[in-house]
Write a protein that holds these residues in place. Structure first.
Motif, PDB file in Angstrom:
ATOM      1  N   THR A   1      18.216 -39.133 -15.393  1.00  0.00           N
ATOM      2  CA  THR A   1      17.031 -38.579 -14.721  1.00  0.00           C
ATOM      3  C   THR A   1      17.410 -37.848 -13.439  1.00  0.00           C
ATOM      4  OG1 THR A   1      16.552 -40.518 -13.344  1.00  0.00           O
ATOM      5  CG2 THR A   1      15.637 -40.515 -15.584  1.00  0.00           C
ATOM      6  N   ALA A   2      18.694 -37.887 -13.082  1.00  0.00           N
ATOM      7  CA  ALA A   2      19.156 -37.277 -11.832  1.00  0.00           C
ATOM      8  C   ALA A   2      20.185 -36.186 -12.122  1.00  0.00           C
ATOM      9  CB  ALA A   2      19.773 -38.334 -10.923  1.00  0.00           C
TER      10      ALA A   2
ATOM     11  N   ARG B   1      16.011 -35.244  -8.624  1.00  0.00           N
ATOM     12  CA  ARG B   1      15.437 -36.026  -9.738  1.00  0.00           C
ATOM     13  C   ARG B   1      14.591 -35.124 -10.622  1.00  0.00           C
ATOM     14  NH1 ARG B   1      17.495 -40.692 -10.362  1.00  0.00           N
ATOM     15  NH2 ARG B   1      18.183 -41.628  -8.435  1.00  0.00           N
TER      16      ARG B   1
END
Length: 82
Positions: free
Chosen positions: A29-30, A48
């Motif tokens: 997610t990053a 993010r």
């Protein structure tokens, strides 16, 4: 990187890294974002993806989780000076 596993952070020192995004090796997610030409040689910023999206390194952008596929991590052109 001594002492711990490398997380994919780019050094943002080569021309090909300017303005590019790179996968975070442990958190889909990053991602890491290098600045533009004026910010060359500054550390990468950790960003993010929006909710329900994951960073897809083949497209260098966040995509809906159903469109995401795992790929083998690739080191960026440079690593941070630490």
């Amino acid at each position: 990187m001594s002492g711990k596993e490398y997380n994919g952070e780019p050094g943002c020192r080569s021309p090909e890294e300017v303005g590019q995004s790179y996968r975070h090796f442990f958190d889909p997610t990053a991602y890491w974002q290098c600045g533009g030409r004026q910010q060359a040689d500054l550390p990468a910023q950790l960003r993010r993806c929006p909710t329900n999206e994951l960073f897809y390194d083949r497209e260098r952008r966040c995509v809906k989780w159903k469109d995401w596929q795992w790929t083998e991590p690739q080191d960026p052109p440079t690593k941070p000076r630490k």
